[in-house]
Scaffold this active site. Structure first.
Site, PDB file in Angstrom:
ATOM      1  N   TYR A  59       0.857  -1.177   0.000  1.00  0.00           N
ATOM      2  CA  TYR A  59       0.000   0.000   0.000  1.00  0.00           C
ATOM      3  C   TYR A  59       0.898   1.233   0.000  1.00  0.00           C
ATOM      4  O   TYR A  59       1.952   1.227  -0.635  1.00  0.00           O
ATOM      5  CB  TYR A  59      -0.969  -0.065   1.197  1.00  0.00           C
ATOM      6  CG  TYR A  59      -2.179   0.798   1.012  1.00  0.00           C
ATOM      7  CD1 TYR A  59      -2.986   0.688  -0.118  1.00  0.00           C
ATOM      8  CD2 TYR A  59      -2.526   1.735   1.983  1.00  0.00           C
ATOM      9  CE1 TYR A  59      -4.092   1.490  -0.297  1.00  0.00           C
ATOM     10  CE2 TYR A  59      -3.644   2.538   1.812  1.00  0.00           C
ATOM     11  CZ  TYR A  59      -4.419   2.411   0.670  1.00  0.00           C
ATOM     12  OH  TYR A  59      -5.515   3.210   0.503  1.00  0.00           O
ATOM     13  N   LYS A 114     -20.445 -19.950 -11.036  1.00  0.00           N
ATOM     14  CA  LYS A 114     -19.730 -19.728 -12.291  1.00  0.00           C
ATOM     15  C   LYS A 114     -18.307 -19.280 -12.015  1.00  0.00           C
ATOM     16  O   LYS A 114     -17.347 -19.723 -12.655  1.00  0.00           O
ATOM     17  CB  LYS A 114     -20.465 -18.650 -13.097  1.00  0.00           C
ATOM     18  CG  LYS A 114     -20.013 -18.548 -14.536  1.00  0.00           C
ATOM     19  CD  LYS A 114     -20.676 -19.616 -15.364  1.00  0.00           C
ATOM     20  CE  LYS A 114     -20.413 -19.426 -16.834  1.00  0.00           C
ATOM     21  NZ  LYS A 114     -21.257 -20.293 -17.655  1.00  0.00           N
TER      22      LYS A 114
END
Length: 410
Positions: A59, A114
């Site tokens: 970060y 999916k």
């Protein structure tokens, strides 16, 4: 056991939904609810964040260097983010499995499913996105705005005929693959199985006349792909009969369909079209009478793919057909989209394809058919989704086709 290992939230009882008329949670009545508790997927980091040094790289301030580099050279986003390895699985919840228009929230279990199939069978990360809109313009604009985060878009369970327009417009607007699996995944696997059925019978595709029951997303896409592959002739029937140029009740999609199918000029009912036909392909959910199946050509192929009830039950189909396929896993020759879409997207993402072409889909079908090889038999014209050769074969074929067609960017 698998659900307990994969999903640490499965032990949580927060928000139990009780079975009607009972104090017991739904999990006590059906293992499907236990497996789905808390969802079927989660986000996992690929880099460690163990201390302040890791944090400063993952970060701020380290991430700023990468952001600045991408701002100067936008193509670097593919190298320094997950964009080139992740697909958005997008639905509006209007045509979910056999359940129909059940809405975006109710569609999420299917979209999660999916997504985990993408990962399991193709090594591709995927994010389920269920949209609270059904207007074509709104769907297209929403997906276009989301697209910078993804390397591809898999459209799922959007009702016809809107699905055709949504896909076409997104393909025009975006420079990443957009693929409606209900159309093209079904078509790829169907063509692969039909190629092998024809090979088993010693015939070429060009010698076959096919009849498709259903003029929705899957039926239209299958017809297009069979014509591209060189089928002798194919007629498509909807609820009112064979789609033909003489009908005055056709939508624009069906008018286009009539223009490239039914060279024989067949009119009337599905049953009439089946007389002497070599192939039946069912993607309608209706029922075809045994008497109609009996009129098909000797050595015919019956692909009755409706779930859970095939248009022609396999026991009936086997009386007249040389090869029988369904959409169910409890019968041989399952026409299952999971054989196609993970490898198709893996191949497209591998070469950073700008789109998925007809040539790439045809290559996927050929590669899938080739996996069967010398083991070809009447009850084995299509491989199992769990055959570890499937995804690599489809991936390689699609990547090669993308390069050959000039849509690969690496």
């Amino acid at each position: 056991m698998a659900a307990e290992i994969v999903n640490p939230r499965s032990e949580s009882k927060t928000g139990d939904t009780e079975h009607e008329g009972s104090a017991e949670p739904l999990d006590s009545f059906d293992p499907a609810f236990a497996l789905h508790r808390g969802g079927k997927m989660a986000v996992q980091a690929t880099v460690p964040v163990r201390d302040k040094d890791d944090l400063s790289l993952a970060y701020t301030p380290g991430v700023a260097k990468v952001c600045s580099a991408i701002a100067e050279q936008p193509e670097l986003v593919h190298d320094y983010t997950w964009k080139s390895s992740v697909v958005a699985v997008v639905t509006d919840g209007t045509a979910v499995l056999g359940l129909g228009d059940i809405g975006p929230e109710a569609s999420l279990p299917v979209m999660e499913g999916k997504a985990i199939l993408f990962k399991q069978f193709g090594g591709v990360d995927a994010v389920p996105i269920a949209l609270a809109c059904t207007d074509v313009d709104e769907i297209v604009e929403t997906v276009v705005r989301l697209a910078p985060s993804f390397g591809g878009v898999n459209l799922e369970d959007i009702s016809a005929p809107r699905c055709f327009e949504v896909e076409r417009r997104l393909q025009e607007r975006l420079d990443i693959p957009v693929f409606h699996d209900d159309q093209h995944g079904t078509a790829v696997v169907t063509l692969a199985a039909l190629r092998n059925a024809a090979r088993l019978s010693g015939r070429a595709l060009g010698e076959l006349r096919a009849v498709i029951s259903g003029a929705g997303a899957a039926g239209v896409a299958i017809a297009k792909m069979l014509v591209e592959a060189g089928i002798g002739d194919v007629a498509v029937a909807d609820r009112k009969g064979v789609v033909s140029a003489d009908r005055d009740d056709l939508t624009q999609v069906k008018q286009e369909l009539a223009g490239f199918t039914n060279k024989a000029g067949i009119t009337g009912s599905l049953e009439a079209a089946l007389e002497g036909a070599d192939v039946f392909i069912g993607v309608s959910g209706g029922t075809v009478a045994e008497s109609a199946v009996a009129t098909m050509a000797k050595g015919a192929f019956v692909f009755a793919m409706a779930n859970p009830n095939p248009e022609v039950h396999p026991e009936v189909a086997h009386k007249y057909a040389a090869v029988v396929a369904t959409g169910r896993s409890d019968f041989p020759n399952q026409i299952n989209n999971v054989l196609a879409f993970p490898g198709i997207f893996a191949g497209a993402l591998q070469v950073r394809a700008s789109r998925i072409t007809e040539g790439m889909k045809l290559a996927a079908a050929e590669a899938l058919a080739a996996v069967v090889g010398d083991d070809l038999a009447a009850d084995y014209v299509i491989p199992s989704p769990f055959d570890e050769r499937v995804a690599p074969a489809v991936t390689a074929a699609v990547a090669a086709a993308a390069r050959a067609e000039g849509v690969a960017r690496r």
